[in-house]
Structures are given as structure tokens and as C-alpha cells.
Design a protein around this motif. Structure first.
Motif, PDB file in Angstrom:
ATOM      1  N   VAL A   1       0.840  -1.210   0.000  1.00 57.22           N
ATOM      2  CA  VAL A   1       0.000   0.000   0.000  1.00 57.22           C
ATOM      3  C   VAL A   1       0.874   1.259   0.000  1.00 57.22           C
ATOM      4  O   VAL A   1       0.583   2.224  -0.708  1.00 57.22           O
ATOM      5  CB  VAL A   1      -1.006  -0.018   1.181  1.00 57.22           C
ATOM      6  CG1 VAL A   1      -1.598   1.359   1.418  1.00 57.22           C
ATOM      7  CG2 VAL A   1      -2.119  -1.023   0.901  1.00 57.22           C
TER       8      VAL A   1
ATOM      9  N   VAL B   1       1.002  13.231  -9.208  1.00 58.89           N
ATOM     10  CA  VAL B   1      -0.171  14.019  -9.614  1.00 58.89           C
ATOM     11  C   VAL B   1      -0.088  15.417  -8.990  1.00 58.89           C
ATOM     12  O   VAL B   1      -0.325  16.423  -9.671  1.00 58.89           O
ATOM     13  CB  VAL B   1      -1.479  13.292  -9.214  1.00 58.89           C
ATOM     14  CG1 VAL B   1      -2.691  14.139  -9.577  1.00 58.89           C
ATOM     15  CG2 VAL B   1      -1.575  11.938  -9.911  1.00 58.89           C
TER      16      VAL B   1
ATOM     17  N   LEU C   1      -5.351  14.440 -13.658  1.00 56.79           N
ATOM     18  CA  LEU C   1      -5.259  12.972 -13.778  1.00 56.79           C
ATOM     19  C   LEU C   1      -5.412  12.549 -15.243  1.00 56.79           C
ATOM     20  O   LEU C   1      -4.784  11.607 -15.702  1.00 56.79           O
ATOM     21  CB  LEU C   1      -6.355  12.307 -12.930  1.00 56.79           C
ATOM     22  CG  LEU C   1      -6.105  12.303 -11.415  1.00 56.79           C
ATOM     23  CD1 LEU C   1      -7.400  12.020 -10.654  1.00 56.79           C
ATOM     24  CD2 LEU C   1      -5.058  11.261 -11.042  1.00 56.79           C
TER      25      LEU C   1
ATOM     26  N   GLY D   1      -7.972   3.162 -12.795  1.00 58.14           N
ATOM     27  CA  GLY D   1      -8.225   1.816 -13.305  1.00 58.14           C
ATOM     28  C   GLY D   1      -9.715   1.535 -13.362  1.00 58.14           C
ATOM     29  O   GLY D   1     -10.551   2.442 -13.255  1.00 58.14           O
TER      30      GLY D   1
ATOM     31  N   THR E   1     -12.053  -5.190 -11.095  1.00 60.21           N
ATOM     32  CA  THR E   1     -11.688  -5.878  -9.846  1.00 60.21           C
ATOM     33  C   THR E   1     -10.418  -5.351  -9.180  1.00 60.21           C
ATOM     34  O   THR E   1     -10.258  -5.493  -7.977  1.00 60.21           O
ATOM     35  CB  THR E   1     -11.482  -7.389 -10.102  1.00 60.21           C
ATOM     36  OG1 THR E   1     -10.764  -7.525 -11.325  1.00 60.21           O
ATOM     37  CG2 THR E   1     -12.773  -8.143 -10.194  1.00 60.21           C
TER      38      THR E   1
ATOM     39  N   SER F   1      -9.338  -2.089  -9.547  1.00 62.92           N
ATOM     40  CA  SER F   1      -9.282  -0.622  -9.572  1.00 62.92           C
ATOM     41  C   SER F   1      -8.824  -0.103  -8.202  1.00 62.92           C
ATOM     42  O   SER F   1      -8.891  -0.820  -7.202  1.00 62.92           O
ATOM     43  CB  SER F   1     -10.641  -0.046  -9.934  1.00 62.92           C
ATOM     44  OG  SER F   1     -11.549  -0.374  -8.911  1.00 62.92           O
ATOM     45  N   CYS F   2      -8.394   1.159  -8.194  1.00 63.92           N
ATOM     46  CA  CYS F   2      -7.693   1.688  -7.009  1.00 63.92           C
ATOM     47  C   CYS F   2      -8.600   1.841  -5.781  1.00 63.92           C
ATOM     48  O   CYS F   2      -9.518   2.664  -5.786  1.00 63.92           O
ATOM     49  CB  CYS F   2      -7.092   3.049  -7.358  1.00 63.92           C
ATOM     50  SG  CYS F   2      -6.187   3.756  -5.988  1.00 63.92           S
TER      51      CYS F   2
ATOM     52  N   GLY G   1      -7.619   3.175  -3.095  1.00 61.04           N
ATOM     53  CA  GLY G   1      -7.156   4.345  -2.342  1.00 61.04           C
ATOM     54  C   GLY G   1      -7.569   5.651  -2.991  1.00 61.04           C
ATOM     55  O   GLY G   1      -7.111   6.717  -2.583  1.00 61.04           O
TER      56      GLY G   1
ATOM     57  N   ALA H   1      -6.571   9.503  -1.928  1.00 65.03           N
ATOM     58  CA  ALA H   1      -5.693  10.293  -2.795  1.00 65.03           C
ATOM     59  C   ALA H   1      -6.333  11.657  -3.082  1.00 65.03           C
ATOM     60  O   ALA H   1      -5.683  12.701  -2.971  1.00 65.03           O
ATOM     61  CB  ALA H   1      -5.432   9.535  -4.100  1.00 65.03           C
TER      62      ALA H   1
ATOM     63  N   GLU I   1      -6.361  13.929   0.178  1.00 63.88           N
ATOM     64  CA  GLU I   1      -5.102  14.563   0.580  1.00 63.88           C
ATOM     65  C   GLU I   1      -4.693  15.665  -0.393  1.00 63.88           C
ATOM     66  O   GLU I   1      -4.105  16.675  -0.003  1.00 63.88           O
ATOM     67  CB  GLU I   1      -3.983  13.531   0.792  1.00 63.88           C
ATOM     68  CG  GLU I   1      -3.600  12.740  -0.408  1.00 63.88           C
ATOM     69  CD  GLU I   1      -2.637  11.599  -0.088  1.00 63.88           C
ATOM     70  OE1 GLU I   1      -1.473  11.880   0.207  1.00 63.88           O
ATOM     71  OE2 GLU I   1      -3.063  10.431  -0.140  1.00 63.88           O
ATOM     72  N   MET I   2      -5.066  15.485  -1.690  1.00 65.91           N
ATOM     73  CA  MET I   2      -4.727  16.531  -2.668  1.00 65.91           C
ATOM     74  C   MET I   2      -5.555  17.789  -2.400  1.00 65.91           C
ATOM     75  O   MET I   2      -5.044  18.902  -2.446  1.00 65.91           O
ATOM     76  CB  MET I   2      -4.957  16.003  -4.089  1.00 65.91           C
ATOM     77  CG  MET I   2      -3.959  14.911  -4.456  1.00 65.91           C
ATOM     78  SD  MET I   2      -3.897  14.539  -6.220  1.00 65.91           S
ATOM     79  CE  MET I   2      -5.122  13.275  -6.396  1.00 65.91           C
TER      80      MET I   2
END
Ligand code: HEM
Length: 466
Positions: free
Chosen positions: A271, A282, A340, A408, A411, A413-414, A416, A420, A423-424
């Protein structure tokens, strides 16, 4: 009774005969299908040099122009099929995901750990995903907004007045947030030790997998062992204290079916790997695009100031950012979405066909790698007019299905992605309301390491701005 038994036997015998006829016919039928168009290049080397001697996206785009949205090639010793239509990406990642397993170089598997989520399909993968999603779903991360804010403020203060490498500093920020989401507030106790070991480990990610004293790979493997020892200590302390924790480690430890300590260690290292450089890249691109688009920066700043004003006017004493505040940032959220898309830092992913598969009259042979090319889809003018233009307002209308996959699809796919984005948003809130930055030197190039990044990690100088 006898009649029924005889009929049943007859039926089974006929079915077996037909299946016998049909099976070789169906696999033969597949084997007779043509391969997709394209070139396999030189024996063994394939087209590896063509891919790596230029910007890899130029290679993908020129192949697509020549052969269409499905083509074959041969890179790094593997025959590959590359796909760049939303339908084909959905076929591989979602509807027929069971026919395409994830695949990584063996060295990566050894370093992250064989039991990490990325390398698995089936029951073990489903179980891990449930545990990871439990820790990263909005309900769980809502509680750490103010802690992320503290990390963001500490980072920004430490950059003020200095010439910094944006990517390197963003990596420290995203590393600290990843540790917070894994270990909760305990992270501060282990931050320095974990950081030291992880930094040695990552140096070996792309090294030759030669495990001899002195090699990068050997040093990495040693650091990996030390990381596992630190994690074992943290696990022992938690078991002794018997408290419930809503972080990722708590989710792993709280599972009734239980994960072994080795499985926990592999997935925690995994992770950190998945969370840190991705989000840091990013963020680096966001600073570049905001710097180049002053009107967009102005709009983001105004949106973030209005949140500050609303907080100042409200009676509550606690002025910390909340989850609800982060949902009132549509302009900033669109800047993240567009970054992104334009940067598409994960230009593609890898799968491997587990059997011969037919797709649109072509054969995808068993064992061949299959690469859905996210970046090509994100840069297609069929789905995103003027695709090279940075224009966050295009996301005022939702993109067509399966055309936008920065995290993504299907099955794997991200899990998190919410963290993400959170936090951005938090970092951008404090950055735009309190600081301004200038890029140092002409920085128009792109480097790949392995994600696309502004040249030299975007050196900037940050100053406070009232
Ligand atoms: C902007 C930042 C990020 C981007 C662009 C990103 C992108 C992706 C993509 C495209 C995948 C799917 C890869 C595939 O299908 O082969 C993925 C998987 C994954 N990501 Fe992220 N990610 C980001 C941040 C994070 C964060 C912050 C975390 C954890 C806190 C995380 C954890 C994971 C994990 C564990 C997987 C593997 C899931 C599985 O195999 O089931 N990622 N990510």
C-alpha cells in the motif's frame, strides 16, 4: 426405472461425444483466429528499443494511428497485445477480468512481497480488497481530515523560502499521509525508521534482481527484512494493548478469518508503494498546470478562500477542515480530475491472458501480456475535444462510460482513490490560500521514473502570500 437409467446413460454418452467433438473444434477455432495487426520486431528484443528510445506515449500513439485500437508488439521479452478503446479496456478489466490475471516482473513481487494484493485473483484477492476498502472508504477517512491537514501544513511551512524539488517534497507528504492511514496517530512513533528502510527498499525496485552482497537488490532485500521486523514490533504492541483501530492495520488485524503477519507485512509495504509516488506525481503536475494557467489558479484560490471565510464566520471554535468542507470544492476537484487525465501518470497497466481469448475476431493467445492503454483513451479527441489542452471545465459534464480511468477499472481498480483525492484537496486548500510559487529554470521536458513527471521533479521556490 431401467428405461430412465438407459435413457440417461444414452444422453450422457451422446453429450460426451458432442463435447468431445466440440472442444477441440472450439479451441481449434480460436487457434485459427488471426492475431491483431502489428509488428513483433526483432527476435527476442522485439520492439523494446523503439519503445524506450523515445517518449513511450509517442510509441503507443504512432502504433495506434497505424494499426487501430488493438495491435500486437513484443517488448522486454514478452509478446504483447495493446488495446486502446474503452470497450476493449472494459472487456479486459471488468467483464472478462477472470481471463486476464495481473502480472508483474518477478523482482517486484519479491520486493513488495508475494502476498500483496496486486498479484492475486479469486478468494484471497476478494478478502484483501474488502479489508483495504474498509480502511479507505469515505466513512473511515472522514476522521483523519484534520490530521492530514496538520501534515500538509507542516510540509508547506518546511518548504517556505527554499528552493525545493516539488516531487521529492510531495513524496514526503504522501508518505506521511500513507503512514497515517495505515497506523493512525501511532505513525509518528515509527515514521523515521519506516522511512529509512522504505527509502533503501525503493532504490531496488528497478534494479537487476541479483541477490549478492553489495548489489542494490541485496540492500533492498535487507531493508525489506528490517521493515518486516518493525511491523512485527508494531503488531505485538497492538496485540498487547487490545484496542480497536479504524486504520488499515486495524482492518487487517480485525479480520476474523485472520491474515498471517507475513500477509499483513506484504500488504502494508504494497500500500505504501501504491500510495506514495502516484499521488506525489499528480500533485507535482497540479502545481505545474496551475502555474501555467493563472486564471485557473485564481478560480481555485477564490473557491478555497470562500471556504476559509465561511469557517471564520461560523461560531464553532474548531476551524479545522472537515470532510464536508472538502465536498464544497468543485473547481479544485475538477483541477484534480483534469490533471489525472492530461498527465495520465499510469499510462497503462499489465495483464496476462490465462487462456486463449477471442476479442472482436482476433486471438489473444494464452500467456501473452495485454496492456490497456489508459493514456491513449484519455488523449483521444473522440472523447475529450482538444485533448492536449488543460481545461478543468470539461469535467462539468461527466465523461462517457469507460473513457476516464485514472484509477483503473474493475476488480483491481484503485481502493485508495478517495484518500488520494482527499489529501490533494487538503494540500491545495492551504497551498493556494497561503502561498505562491515560481518554477525555477525552464521546465518543459518530461521525465519517466517510472511515472511521467515534469523535468527534474519541478524545482520551485515557495513564498507566503496573504
Ligand atoms: C493519484 C493517486 C493514485 C493513482 C493515479 C492510482 C492509480 C491506480 C490504478 C490505475 C490502479 C489499478 C492498476 C491495475 O488495474 O493494474 C491502482 C491500484 C491500487 N491502488 Fe492506487 N492510485 C493512486 C493512489 C493510491 C493510494 C493513495 C492508495 C492507498 C492508500 C492506493 C492503493 C492501491 C492499491 C492497494 C491498488 C491495488 C488494488 C488491487 O489490486 O485490487 N492507490 N491504483
Amino acid at each position: 426405472m431401467e428405461l430412465i437409467t438407459t435413457s440417461l446413460l444414452c444422453f450422457l454418452a451422446c453429450s460426451a461425444f458432442f463435447l468431445f467433438l466440440l472442444k477441440p473444434f472450439s479451441s481449434n477455432k480460436r487457434a485459427n483466429l488471426p492475431l491483431p495487426p502489428g509488428s513483433l520486431g526483432w527476435p527476442y528484443i522485439g520492439e523494446t528499443f523503439q519503445l524506450y528510445s523515445q517518449n513511450p506515449n509517442v510509441f503507443f500513439a504512432s502504433k495506434q494511428k497505424r494499426y487501430g485500437s488493438i495491435f500486437k508488439t513484443h517488448i522486454l521479452g514478452c509478446p504483447c497485445i495493446m488495446i486502446s478503446s474503452p470497450e476493449a479496456a472494459k472487456f479486459v478489466l471488468v467483464t472478462r477480468a477472470h481471463l486476464f490475471k495481473p502480472t508483474f516482473p518477478a523482482s517486484k513481487e519479491r520486493m513488495l512481497g508475494k502476498q500483496a494484493i496486486f498479484f492475486h485473483q479469486g478468494d484471497y484477492h476478494i478478502k484483501l480488497r474488502k479489508l483495504v476498502l474498509r480502511a479507505f472508504m469515505p466513512e473511515a477517512i472522514k476522521n483523519i481530515v484534520s490530521d492530514i491537514e496538520t501534515i500538509a501544513n507542516d510540509s508547506l511551512q518546511s518548504w517556505e523560502g527554499r528552493l525545493i524539488n516539488t516531487f521529492q517534497e510531495m513524496k514526503t507528504f504522501t508518505f506521511n499521509v500513507a503512514l497515517l492511514s495505515i497506523f493512525g496517530k501511532d505513525e509518528i512513533l515509527y515514521r523515521e525508521d519506516l522511512k529509512r528502510c522504505y527509502f533503501i527498499l525503493e532504490k531496488g525496485y528497478n534494479s537487476m534482481p541479483i541477490n549478492l552482497p553489495g548489489t542494490l537488490f541485496h540492500k533492498s532485500m535487507k531493508a525489506r527484512k528490517e521493515l518486516a521486523q518493525i511491523l512485527a514490533k508494531i503488531l505485538a504492541t497492538r496485540r498487547q494493548n487490545q484496542q480497536d483501530h479504524s486504520d488499515l492495520l486495524g482492518s487487517f488485524m480485525g479480520d476474523k478469518e485472520g491474515l498471517t503477519d507475513e500477509q499483513i507485512a506484504d500488504n502494508i509495504i504494497g500500500v505504501i508503494f501504491a500510495a506514495r509516488d502516484t499521488t506525489a506525481s499528480v500533485l507535482t503536475w497540479i502545481l505545474k498546470y496551475l502555474g501555467e494557467n493563472p486564471c485557473v489558479l485564481e478560480a481555485v484560490t477564490e473557491e478555497q478562500r470562500s471556504i476559509l471565510r465561511a469557517k471564520e464566520e461560523c461560531d464553532e471554535e474548531n476551524k479545522a477542515l472537515t470532510w464536508a468542507d472538502t465536498k464544497r470544492m468543485p473547481i479544485t476537484a475538477r483541477v484534480i480530475q483534469e490533471t489525472l487525465r492530461v498527465a495520465s501518470i499510469l499510462s497503462f497497466t499489465f495483464r496476462e491472458a490465462v487462456e486463449d481469448v477471442e476479442y472482436q475476431g482476433y486471438l489473444i493467445p494464452k500467456g501473452w501480456k495485454v496492456l490497456p492503454l489508459f493514456r491513449n483513451i484519455h488523449h483521444s479527441s473522440d472523447f475529450f475535444p482538444e485533448p492536449e489542452k488543460f481545461d478543468p471545465s470539461r469535467f462539468m459534464v461527466a465523461p462517457k462510460p469507460n473513457t476516464y480511468m485514472p484509477f483503473g477499472n474493475g476488480t483491481h481498480s484503485c481502493p485508495g482513490n478517495e484518500l488520494a483525492k482527499l489529501e490533494m484537496l487538503v494540500l491545495l486548500h492551504h497551498l493556494t490560500t497561503k502561498y505562491r510559487w515560481t518554477v525555477v529554470g525552464a521546465q518543459n521536458g518530461i521525465q519517466y521514473g517510472p511515472f511521467a513527471l515534469p523535468q527534474n521533479g519541478l524545482p520551485i521556490r515557495l513564498r507566503s502570500h496573504s
